[in-house]
Structures are given as C-alpha cells and as structure tokens.
Design a protein around this motif. Structure first.
Motif, PDB file in Angstrom:
ATOM      1  N   SER A  93      77.570  64.970  74.102  1.00  0.00           N
ATOM      2  CA  SER A  93      78.840  64.290  74.349  1.00  0.00           C
ATOM      3  C   SER A  93      78.909  62.975  73.583  1.00  0.00           C
ATOM      4  O   SER A  93      77.880  62.353  73.292  1.00  0.00           O
ATOM      5  CB  SER A  93      78.963  64.012  75.849  1.00  0.00           C
ATOM      6  N   LYS A  94      80.157  62.549  73.296  1.00  0.00           N
ATOM      7  CA  LYS A  94      80.339  61.253  72.626  1.00  0.00           C
ATOM      8  C   LYS A  94      80.117  60.121  73.619  1.00  0.00           C
ATOM      9  O   LYS A  94      79.762  59.010  73.235  1.00  0.00           O
ATOM     10  CB  LYS A  94      81.762  61.169  72.058  1.00  0.00           C
ATOM     11  N   SER A  95      80.370  60.402  74.892  1.00  0.00           N
ATOM     12  CA  SER A  95      80.193  59.345  75.903  1.00  0.00           C
ATOM     13  C   SER A  95      79.746  59.953  77.230  1.00  0.00           C
ATOM     14  O   SER A  95      79.893  61.160  77.450  1.00  0.00           O
ATOM     15  CB  SER A  95      81.503  58.579  76.105  1.00  0.00           C
ATOM     16  N   ILE A  96      79.231  59.085  78.072  1.00  0.00           N
ATOM     17  CA  ILE A  96      78.781  59.511  79.408  1.00  0.00           C
ATOM     18  C   ILE A  96      79.342  58.530  80.433  1.00  0.00           C
ATOM     19  O   ILE A  96      79.298  57.311  80.218  1.00  0.00           O
ATOM     20  CB  ILE A  96      77.237  59.512  79.488  1.00  0.00           C
ATOM     21  N   ILE A  97      79.865  59.070  81.532  1.00  0.00           N
ATOM     22  CA  ILE A  97      80.139  58.208  82.700  1.00  0.00           C
ATOM     23  C   ILE A  97      79.043  58.515  83.720  1.00  0.00           C
ATOM     24  O   ILE A  97      78.926  59.645  84.202  1.00  0.00           O
ATOM     25  CB  ILE A  97      81.549  58.429  83.281  1.00  0.00           C
ATOM     26  N   TYR A  98      78.249  57.514  83.995  1.00  0.00           N
ATOM     27  CA  TYR A  98      77.076  57.681  84.866  1.00  0.00           C
ATOM     28  C   TYR A  98      77.483  57.266  86.280  1.00  0.00           C
ATOM     29  O   TYR A  98      77.728  56.091  86.552  1.00  0.00           O
ATOM     30  CB  TYR A  98      75.960  56.780  84.327  1.00  0.00           C
ATOM     31  N   ALA A  99      77.581  58.257  87.170  1.00  0.00           N
ATOM     32  CA  ALA A  99      78.081  57.971  88.528  1.00  0.00           C
ATOM     33  C   ALA A  99      77.168  58.662  89.552  1.00  0.00           C
ATOM     34  O   ALA A  99      77.626  59.430  90.387  1.00  0.00           O
ATOM     35  CB  ALA A  99      79.522  58.449  88.649  1.00  0.00           C
ATOM     36  N   LEU A 100      75.868  58.372  89.434  1.00  0.00           N
ATOM     37  CA  LEU A 100      74.896  59.100  90.272  1.00  0.00           C
ATOM     38  C   LEU A 100      74.608  58.420  91.606  1.00  0.00           C
ATOM     39  O   LEU A 100      73.762  58.895  92.380  1.00  0.00           O
ATOM     40  CB  LEU A 100      73.597  59.336  89.490  1.00  0.00           C
ATOM     41  N   GLY A 101      75.288  57.305  91.880  1.00  0.00           N
ATOM     42  CA  GLY A 101      75.226  56.733  93.223  1.00  0.00           C
ATOM     43  C   GLY A 101      73.868  56.208  93.650  1.00  0.00           C
ATOM     44  O   GLY A 101      73.048  55.780  92.826  1.00  0.00           O
ATOM     45  N   THR A 102      73.655  56.289  94.943  1.00  0.00           N
ATOM     46  CA  THR A 102      72.424  55.754  95.523  1.00  0.00           C
ATOM     47  C   THR A 102      71.854  56.787  96.493  1.00  0.00           C
ATOM     48  O   THR A 102      72.538  57.737  96.870  1.00  0.00           O
ATOM     49  CB  THR A 102      72.713  54.471  96.323  1.00  0.00           C
ATOM     50  N   GLU A 103      70.606  56.599  96.881  1.00  0.00           N
ATOM     51  CA  GLU A 103      70.082  57.443  97.957  1.00  0.00           C
ATOM     52  C   GLU A 103      69.493  56.590  99.059  1.00  0.00           C
ATOM     53  O   GLU A 103      69.192  55.414  98.832  1.00  0.00           O
ATOM     54  CB  GLU A 103      69.072  58.459  97.429  1.00  0.00           C
ATOM     55  N   ARG A 104      69.362  57.188 100.242  1.00  0.00           N
ATOM     56  CA  ARG A 104      68.931  56.431 101.410  1.00  0.00           C
ATOM     57  C   ARG A 104      67.519  55.862 101.251  1.00  0.00           C
ATOM     58  O   ARG A 104      66.602  56.573 100.832  1.00  0.00           O
ATOM     59  CB  ARG A 104      68.964  57.327 102.661  1.00  0.00           C
ATOM     60  N   ARG A 105      67.371  54.595 101.601  1.00  0.00           N
ATOM     61  CA  ARG A 105      66.049  53.954 101.581  1.00  0.00           C
ATOM     62  C   ARG A 105      65.223  54.435 102.777  1.00  0.00           C
ATOM     63  O   ARG A 105      65.775  54.707 103.851  1.00  0.00           O
ATOM     64  CB  ARG A 105      66.214  52.438 101.639  1.00  0.00           C
ATOM     65  N   LYS A 106      63.925  54.537 102.576  1.00  0.00           N
ATOM     66  CA  LYS A 106      63.016  54.949 103.667  1.00  0.00           C
ATOM     67  C   LYS A 106      62.407  53.702 104.314  1.00  0.00           C
ATOM     68  O   LYS A 106      62.369  52.627 103.721  1.00  0.00           O
ATOM     69  CB  LYS A 106      61.877  55.823 103.110  1.00  0.00           C
ATOM     70  N   LEU A 107      61.894  53.893 105.527  1.00  0.00           N
ATOM     71  CA  LEU A 107      61.254  52.765 106.216  1.00  0.00           C
ATOM     72  C   LEU A 107      59.819  52.537 105.737  1.00  0.00           C
ATOM     73  O   LEU A 107      59.291  51.432 105.846  1.00  0.00           O
ATOM     74  CB  LEU A 107      61.205  53.041 107.719  1.00  0.00           C
ATOM     75  N   ASP A 108      59.190  53.613 105.277  1.00  0.00           N
ATOM     76  CA  ASP A 108      57.782  53.553 104.854  1.00  0.00           C
ATOM     77  C   ASP A 108      56.870  53.104 105.986  1.00  0.00           C
ATOM     78  O   ASP A 108      56.078  52.165 105.824  1.00  0.00           O
ATOM     79  CB  ASP A 108      57.607  52.635 103.623  1.00  0.00           C
ATOM     80  N   ILE A 109      57.015  53.739 107.124  1.00  0.00           N
ATOM     81  CA  ILE A 109      56.120  53.429 108.250  1.00  0.00           C
ATOM     82  C   ILE A 109      55.419  54.713 108.703  1.00  0.00           C
ATOM     83  O   ILE A 109      55.849  55.819 108.363  1.00  0.00           O
ATOM     84  CB  ILE A 109      56.875  52.804 109.454  1.00  0.00           C
ATOM     85  N   LYS A 110      54.370  54.521 109.485  1.00  0.00           N
ATOM     86  CA  LYS A 110      53.579  55.659 109.978  1.00  0.00           C
ATOM     87  C   LYS A 110      54.478  56.599 110.806  1.00  0.00           C
ATOM     88  O   LYS A 110      55.229  56.131 111.664  1.00  0.00           O
ATOM     89  CB  LYS A 110      52.442  55.109 110.858  1.00  0.00           C
ATOM     90  N   GLY A 111      54.385  57.873 110.521  1.00  0.00           N
ATOM     91  CA  GLY A 111      55.132  58.882 111.287  1.00  0.00           C
ATOM     92  C   GLY A 111      56.472  59.254 110.659  1.00  0.00           C
ATOM     93  O   GLY A 111      57.028  60.301 110.977  1.00  0.00           O
ATOM     94  N   GLU A 112      56.985  58.410 109.758  1.00  0.00           N
ATOM     95  CA  GLU A 112      58.329  58.676 109.208  1.00  0.00           C
ATOM     96  C   GLU A 112      58.358  59.998 108.430  1.00  0.00           C
ATOM     97  O   GLU A 112      59.184  60.868 108.684  1.00  0.00           O
ATOM     98  CB  GLU A 112      58.778  57.517 108.308  1.00  0.00           C
ATOM     99  N   LYS A 113      57.418  60.120 107.505  1.00  0.00           N
ATOM    100  CA  LYS A 113      57.391  61.315 106.661  1.00  0.00           C
ATOM    101  C   LYS A 113      57.053  62.551 107.507  1.00  0.00           C
ATOM    102  O   LYS A 113      57.698  63.593 107.408  1.00  0.00           O
ATOM    103  CB  LYS A 113      56.323  61.110 105.574  1.00  0.00           C
ATOM    104  N   GLU A 114      56.039  62.368 108.359  1.00  0.00           N
ATOM    105  CA  GLU A 114      55.541  63.479 109.183  1.00  0.00           C
ATOM    106  C   GLU A 114      56.654  64.084 110.053  1.00  0.00           C
ATOM    107  O   GLU A 114      56.718  65.297 110.222  1.00  0.00           O
ATOM    108  CB  GLU A 114      54.430  62.900 110.074  1.00  0.00           C
ATOM    109  N   TYR A 115      57.530  63.220 110.589  1.00  0.00           N
ATOM    110  CA  TYR A 115      58.541  63.714 111.528  1.00  0.00           C
ATOM    111  C   TYR A 115      59.937  63.844 110.912  1.00  0.00           C
ATOM    112  O   TYR A 115      60.908  64.071 111.632  1.00  0.00           O
ATOM    113  CB  TYR A 115      58.578  62.826 112.780  1.00  0.00           C
ATOM    114  N   THR A 116      60.026  63.717 109.589  1.00  0.00           N
ATOM    115  CA  THR A 116      61.330  63.949 108.954  1.00  0.00           C
ATOM    116  C   THR A 116      61.713  65.419 109.168  1.00  0.00           C
ATOM    117  O   THR A 116      60.919  66.319 108.911  1.00  0.00           O
ATOM    118  CB  THR A 116      61.288  63.595 107.453  1.00  0.00           C
ATOM    119  N   GLY A 117      62.900  65.615 109.720  1.00  0.00           N
ATOM    120  CA  GLY A 117      63.327  66.983 110.059  1.00  0.00           C
ATOM    121  C   GLY A 117      62.819  67.417 111.421  1.00  0.00           C
ATOM    122  O   GLY A 117      63.166  68.488 111.909  1.00  0.00           O
TER     123      GLY A 117
END
Ligand code: NAP
Length: 306
Positions: A102-126
């Motif tokens: 392409s001759k140009s790009i519009i970059y509109a990929l937004g943001t994603e949710r920040r994690k807490l990075d604490i014990k148990g967060e990853k383990e109990y996601t979902g």
C-alpha cells in the motif's frame, strides 16, 4: 497496490474505512477478529456518544461496522505480524503468509487490557479472573466479585456486575477515582457496591476456581476477602509493537502524532486509542479516523505532484 490499508476494525479503523470509501481511496481493512468492532463491544452502555444515548457497546460497534459495509468496505481477517518499507510504499505481512502492499497505512490497532501481574492472576484467568465484565458478568449471579481499578472501565464494570452479583467490592489503590464524576455519583447510589479505597490486591487464591483475594491497604493492613470472581480493569497498554523502530513512540508506547494522525514514518498515520492523546473515547477515535483519511489524501496528492 492499495492507496491505503487500514489496520484494525475498532471505532478508529471503522471511521477511517467510512471516510476512505467516501474519498474513493482503494482501501482494505485488516482485522484480527472476524466481524470485529474493537473494545467498544466490551462496554455495556455508552452514554456519551451523540445521538445514541444509552446504546450498548456491541450494538454501537455493529452500527459503525454496518455503515462501513454499506459503503462497500472490504475486510480481511488476519493478524498483522510485520510492517516494512518498500520503495516508498509499505508492505504488510500477515500470519497466514500473505503480503499486502500500500501507498499508506492507517494504524488503528488500539490498546489491550493491562494485567495486574500478581500471584494467582494467570493461574485463575478463565477460572474466576476476567478482563471483560460484559462478557462474563452474567456468570456471577448472586455471587461475590471484586473489581480492581478506579477508571471509567472499572466503575462501569462495577455498575454492570452489581445487577447480577449479590456483592461487588470495588477496590482502588488511591483515595479518589479517576472515572468521570457522573459514574462516580451513580456508584455511590448502588447498595451492593462497597468501595475499598487506598488498597491494592496482592494475591488471588483458590482451588479449582477463585475463592478469595488478599489485599493490603496503603497503611499496611492486610485482609482476605472471600470472592467468586475478580474483574481486572486497571487500564490499557498500546498495541504499538509493530511500529517499534519505524515510528516514534512515547515513553508509554503510544504512537506520537497530533490530530492529523501524521507519524514520524512517511505514509503511516495513526488513529484511535493507540495515538498520543488526552481523551480516549469513541468520539475521539471516530474523529481520528476522519482526520487520518484527510491526511492520507493530502499525502497521496503530494506524492502525485512530485
Ligand atoms: P484508566 O483510565 O487508565 O484507569 C485505570 C485505573 O486502573 C486507574 O484508576 C489506575 O489507578 C488503576 N491501575 C492501574 N494500574 C494498576 C495496578 N497495577 N493496580 C491497581 N490499579 C491500577 O483505564 P480505563 O478505565 O480502562 O479507561 C481507559 C480510557 O478509556 C480512558 O480514557 C477512559 O476515559 C476511556 N473509557 C471511557 C468510557 C466511557 O466514556 N463510557 C468507558 C471506559 C473507558 P490510578 O487512578 O491510581 O492511576
């Protein structure tokens, strides 16, 4: 060869698509999620977009999308893995091996949710830890949940969850909320929301699923609260990695540009939440798309006259 490839189909990407179609630019939208509308779909209710008071985020996003489709926008479902300059144009590489130019790009990929990075967060996601109250809230009928954060998302999530859950703890690390004042007033009127200020969550515990959280107040008091679910709403991080080394980013990773969307990389324009700006809302994302297409048209005209 496209005039413009729009990356992302959130509010900024869809607004760009609508304006690009009307400007008769040869364009496509590349989106990661089929029929995506971005983070707006996670908002239960949007009260600050003109003319559509009280619309739920999913329906609002679908209206934006249908508008673009009505004007003939073509969508491609793929994950962009790389962007590379190529003889004054840009190549976009996607996960299934396609390369789009392409001759140009519009970059509109937004943001994603920040994690807490604490014990148990990853383990109990979902398994009790969620980042989307709209998606998962109904699973917590008559249960106890905690919402973490003090911005518009956290307070909006708490209001939504209070309709299902028996009890909602809204836990914020400071004395005052960051969210807008109307939502703050609404929170205070809801009996089953308990605001716990000046407090951080330090651990999520459970067996098969979440059953408690440990918190510590700024004065050092530790507590354990029995909860069935934890909704994390502690802000967002920009999806700008693909532009790293290509366009200038600020210290938090947002792509530097003013309302024109013009980045430091020639032919790359940025729209929506991933851009440096003060106010990240549907209305500002929509405005960004419109402004970016104008910048793209000016850029293409300049190229022609060279
Ligand atoms: P945000 O405004 O950045 O708020 C994030 C919140 O999480 C802040 O209260 C922050 O605390 C807290 N936080 C950050 N890191 C934390 C950590 N590690 N531990 C505990 N707490 C932490 O994010 P947002 O609420 O997702 O909103 C993002 C943007 O979207 C904002 O511009 C917002 O206005 C907009 N938005 C608008 C609407 C609407 O208008 N309907 C709805 C949702 C979002 P501090 O306050 O101490 O920094």
């Amino acid at each position: 060869m496209y005039d413009c490839i729009i990356l992302g189909s959130g509010c900024a990407g869809l607004s760009s698509a609508i304006y690009a179609q009307r400007a008769k630019l040869n364009n496509i939208v590349i989106e990661k999620v089929y029929q995506g509308t971005g983070q707006i779909a996670d908002s239960e209710r949007v009260d600050n977009y003109m003319g559509l008071y009280g619309e739920d985020g999913f329906s609002l996003g679908m209206k934006f999308r249908q508008h673009a489709e009505t004007l003939g926008t073509q969508f491609v479902e793929a994950t962009v893995i790389r962007i590379k300059p190529s003889d004054g144009n840009w190549k976009v590489f996607t996960n299934e091996g396609n390369v789009w130019e392409s001759k140009s790009i519009i970059y509109a990929l937004g943001t994603e949710r920040r994690k807490l990075d604490i014990k148990g967060e990853k383990e109990y996601t979902g398994k009790g830890v969620s980042y989307c109250a709209v998606c998962d809230g109904a699973f917590y009928r008559e249960k106890t949940v905690a919402v973490i954060g003090g911005g518009d998302t956290a307070l909006g999530d708490a209001l939504l969850l209070a309709k299902f859950a028996e009890k909602v703890y809204l836990i914020h690390r400071r004395e005052t909320f960051r969210a807008n004042k109307t939502v703050q007033e609404n929170i205070r009127c809801v009996k089953n929301i308990e605001c716990i200020m000046n407090t951080n969550i330090i651990e999520i515990t459970g067996e098969k699923r979440v059953n408690a959280i440990k918190t510590v107040s700024t004065s050092g008091e530790e507590k354990t609260l029995t909860v069935n679910g934890v909704f994390v709403a502690v802000g967002s991080i920009p999806n700008s990695a693909l532009l790293s080394g290509i366009a200038e980013l600020d210290k938090n990773g947002y792509v530097i540009a003013d309302e024109s969307g013009i980045t430091t990389a020639k032919g790359i324009f940025v729209a929506g939440d991933v851009r440096t700006k003060k106010l990240r809302q549907v209305i500002t994302a929509g405005a960004d798309g419109a402004n970016c297409v104008l910048s793209v048209e000016e850029y293409l005209n300049q190229r022609k006259s060279r």
